[in-house]
Design an enzyme around this catalytic site. Structure first.
Site, PDB file in Angstrom:
ATOM      1  N   HIS A 171       0.857  -1.189   0.000  1.00 25.24           N
ATOM      2  CA  HIS A 171       0.000   0.000   0.000  1.00 25.24           C
ATOM      3  C   HIS A 171       0.893   1.239   0.000  1.00 25.24           C
ATOM      4  O   HIS A 171       2.131   1.122   0.002  1.00 25.24           O
ATOM      5  CB  HIS A 171      -0.956  -0.032   1.197  1.00 25.24           C
ATOM      6  CG  HIS A 171      -0.286  -0.269   2.512  1.00 25.24           C
ATOM      7  ND1 HIS A 171       0.620   0.612   3.051  1.00 25.24           N
ATOM      8  CD2 HIS A 171      -0.366  -1.297   3.394  1.00 25.24           C
ATOM      9  CE1 HIS A 171       1.049   0.155   4.207  1.00 25.24           C
ATOM     10  NE2 HIS A 171       0.480  -1.020   4.442  1.00 25.24           N
ATOM     11  N   GLU A 172       0.271   2.405   0.051  1.00 28.00           N
ATOM     12  CA  GLU A 172       1.052   3.660  -0.048  1.00 28.00           C
ATOM     13  C   GLU A 172       2.069   3.810   1.082  1.00 28.00           C
ATOM     14  O   GLU A 172       3.059   4.513   0.935  1.00 28.00           O
ATOM     15  CB  GLU A 172       0.119   4.882  -0.078  1.00 28.00           C
ATOM     16  CG  GLU A 172      -0.550   5.117  -1.418  1.00 28.00           C
ATOM     17  CD  GLU A 172       0.416   5.432  -2.567  1.00 28.00           C
ATOM     18  OE1 GLU A 172       1.462   6.060  -2.327  1.00 28.00           O
ATOM     19  OE2 GLU A 172       0.121   5.036  -3.705  1.00 28.00           O
TER      20      GLU A 172
ATOM     21  N   HIS B 185       4.001   1.361   2.307  1.00 20.41           N
ATOM     22  CA  HIS B 185       5.201   0.684   1.795  1.00 20.41           C
ATOM     23  C   HIS B 185       5.846   1.523   0.691  1.00 20.41           C
ATOM     24  O   HIS B 185       7.068   1.666   0.630  1.00 20.41           O
ATOM     25  CB  HIS B 185       4.836  -0.671   1.178  1.00 20.41           C
ATOM     26  CG  HIS B 185       4.220  -1.652   2.123  1.00 20.41           C
ATOM     27  ND1 HIS B 185       2.919  -2.091   2.010  1.00 20.41           N
ATOM     28  CD2 HIS B 185       4.722  -2.297   3.204  1.00 20.41           C
ATOM     29  CE1 HIS B 185       2.657  -2.967   2.954  1.00 20.41           C
ATOM     30  NE2 HIS B 185       3.725  -3.112   3.696  1.00 20.41           N
TER      31      HIS B 185
ATOM     32  N   VAL C 154       1.908   6.673   6.977  1.00 21.74           N
ATOM     33  CA  VAL C 154       0.995   7.132   5.922  1.00 21.74           C
ATOM     34  C   VAL C 154      -0.426   6.715   6.309  1.00 21.74           C
ATOM     35  O   VAL C 154      -0.652   5.574   6.744  1.00 21.74           O
ATOM     36  CB  VAL C 154       1.375   6.531   4.552  1.00 21.74           C
ATOM     37  CG1 VAL C 154       0.388   6.960   3.471  1.00 21.74           C
ATOM     38  CG2 VAL C 154       2.794   6.952   4.170  1.00 21.74           C
TER      39      VAL C 154
ATOM     40  N   ARG D 109      -3.583  -5.250   6.850  1.00 22.34           N
ATOM     41  CA  ARG D 109      -4.663  -5.920   7.573  1.00 22.34           C
ATOM     42  C   ARG D 109      -5.985  -5.139   7.518  1.00 22.34           C
ATOM     43  O   ARG D 109      -7.022  -5.685   7.878  1.00 22.34           O
ATOM     44  CB  ARG D 109      -4.272  -6.129   9.037  1.00 22.34           C
ATOM     45  CG  ARG D 109      -3.207  -7.199   9.227  1.00 22.34           C
ATOM     46  CD  ARG D 109      -3.025  -7.541  10.703  1.00 22.34           C
ATOM     47  NE  ARG D 109      -2.228  -8.740  10.874  1.00 22.34           N
ATOM     48  CZ  ARG D 109      -0.926  -8.747  11.193  1.00 22.34           C
ATOM     49  NH1 ARG D 109      -0.282  -7.617  11.365  1.00 22.34           N
ATOM     50  NH2 ARG D 109      -0.284  -9.887  11.338  1.00 22.34           N
TER      51      ARG D 109
HETATM   52  P1  AMP Z   1       4.744  -5.002   6.654  1.00 23.71           P
HETATM   53  O1  AMP Z   1       4.565  -5.384   5.225  1.00 23.71           O
HETATM   54  O2  AMP Z   1       3.466  -4.764   7.390  1.00 23.71           O
HETATM   55  O3  AMP Z   1       5.699  -5.907   7.393  1.00 23.71           O
HETATM   56  O4  AMP Z   1       5.458  -3.588   6.641  1.00 23.71           O
HETATM   57  C1  AMP Z   1       6.657  -3.380   5.943  1.00 23.71           C
HETATM   58  C2  AMP Z   1       7.185  -2.007   6.295  1.00 23.71           C
HETATM   59  O5  AMP Z   1       6.229  -1.029   5.957  1.00 23.71           O
HETATM   60  C3  AMP Z   1       7.464  -1.855   7.803  1.00 23.71           C
HETATM   61  O6  AMP Z   1       8.672  -1.121   7.966  1.00 23.71           O
HETATM   62  C4  AMP Z   1       6.272  -1.057   8.269  1.00 23.71           C
HETATM   63  O7  AMP Z   1       6.544  -0.258   9.406  1.00 23.71           O
HETATM   64  C5  AMP Z   1       5.998  -0.177   7.061  1.00 23.71           C
HETATM   65  N1  AMP Z   1       4.615   0.313   7.062  1.00 23.71           N
HETATM   66  C6  AMP Z   1       3.485  -0.419   7.205  1.00 23.71           C
HETATM   67  N2  AMP Z   1       2.409   0.393   7.209  1.00 23.71           N
HETATM   68  C7  AMP Z   1       2.875   1.664   7.081  1.00 23.71           C
HETATM   69  C8  AMP Z   1       2.253   2.959   7.033  1.00 23.71           C
HETATM   70  N3  AMP Z   1       0.938   3.112   7.110  1.00 23.71           N
HETATM   71  N4  AMP Z   1       3.055   4.041   6.903  1.00 23.71           N
HETATM   72  C9  AMP Z   1       4.416   3.900   6.815  1.00 23.71           C
HETATM   73  N5  AMP Z   1       5.056   2.713   6.861  1.00 23.71           N
HETATM   74  C10 AMP Z   1       4.296   1.613   6.987  1.00 23.71           C
END
Ligand code: AMP
Length: 287
Positions: free
Chosen positions: A34-35, A37, A176, A187
């Site tokens: 998503h945005e 990432h 974000v 999620r």
């Molecule tokens: P995940 O795929 O959930 O393991 O997240 C991968 C990376 O993206 C991690 O460093 C998260 O902290 C970051 N991330 C997830 N959601 C957000 C968000 N809304 N804003 C900024 N970074 C995010």
């Protein structure tokens, strides 16, 4: 854009790039991008010549009763998003590629991992640290970007890099959010319309904490109580934790005297949402 699914290939490619003198920036993810990432990819893109993104739903960071099997996946869509964002290499291995059947070495951070998510998700940060250390060894990045959304994770990774001497700069990216304030998360797609509406209480609670602090409230228990009331008023919200902790040590505070992290974890019918905000000027980061 190269897509690599074997660890030996990834490591050989990175070592080759390093030999050529190229700098590598790395964004580890579990996919379903998503945005949030993509914003980390933009930061990474601007900081190095080669941008590597990993897409790997890491089984070792999920507890036995957690949502590993249901975790959303869509590799084709993710690859399209990465390509549009100028990613050079996507590393997307299967779990069998990442973990030998008899794997028996782990990276365990024993301080910052104790509270917050670590308290309710035993073993979670051991899984996170282990997979991130392995990915660092495979990708050989000069810098890696992690989101402030997972505030505890970011601090634990900084600590791991300091304590284990990884020659890698860790960069944090701002949270974000959707237009209405809900922090983006893979999620969120599990949420029903009613849960989605009620999930806005996290953002309202953090806003209230900030307002109280700006009006001069320094007493952590008083702020916690008001946050609790806001979240507890939503019938579908089950509070996992509400905490005010020191921004860098993650130790609970009773009075806000330096930068303080307000962190929440709230469950909506099995969908666990986290969010946070730092109150007070951020002091210089120590690992
Ligand atoms: P995940 O795929 O959930 O393991 O997240 C991968 C990376 O993206 C991690 O460093 C998260 O902290 C970051 N991330 C997830 N959601 C957000 C968000 N809304 N804003 C900024 N970074 C995010």
């Amino acid at each position: 854009m190269e897509v690599i699914d074997r660890s030996e290939t990834m490591q050989a490619r990175s070592l080759e790039l390093k030999r050529e003198g190229r700098s590598i920036a790395f964004v580890p993810t579990m996919g379903f991008l998503h945005e949030g990432h993509l914003s980390l990819m933009d930061i990474a893109r601007s900081r190095a010549e080669i941008l590597v993104v990993s897409i790997f739903v890491n089984p070792t960071q999920f507890g036995a009763n957690e949502d590993l099997d249901q975790y959303p996946r869509d590799l084709r869509r993710d690859l399209g998003l990465c390509e549009d964002r100028g990613v050079d290499i996507v590393f997307a291995p299967e779990s069998t590629v990442m973990y030998a059947e008899d794997a028996s070495c782990w990276v365990d951070e024993e301080g910052l991992s104790k509270g917050l998510c670590g308290a309710t998700r035993p073993g979670h940060f051991r899984g996170v640290c282990t997979v991130v250390a392995k990915l660092f060894n495979l990708v050989q990045p000069n810098l890696a970007v992690f989101g402030e959304k997972d505030a505890q994770q970011l601090r634990i990774i900084r600590r791991m890099v300091r304590d284990l001497n990884f020659p890698i700069e860790i960069v944090g990216g701002a949270i974000v959010r959707e237009a209405d304030g809900l922090a983006l998360s893979s999620r969120n797609r599990y949420l029903s319309a009613e849960e989605r509406e009620q999930a806005l209480c996290l953002q309202r609670a953090l806003k209230r904490a900030e307002q109280l602090f700006e009006k001069g409230e320094k007493n952590a228990a008083k702020i916690e109580r008001q946050i609790f009331e806001i979240v507890d008023a939503e019938p579908l919200a089950e509070i996992d934790y509400i905490a005010l902790v020191d921004e860098s040590t993650l130790i609970p505070v009773s009075q806000i005297e330096s930068a303080t992290l307000v962190a929440l974890a709230v469950d909506f019918n099995g969908t666990r949402l986290i969010d946070n905000k730092v109150l007070g000027c951020e002091k210089k980061r120590t690992a």
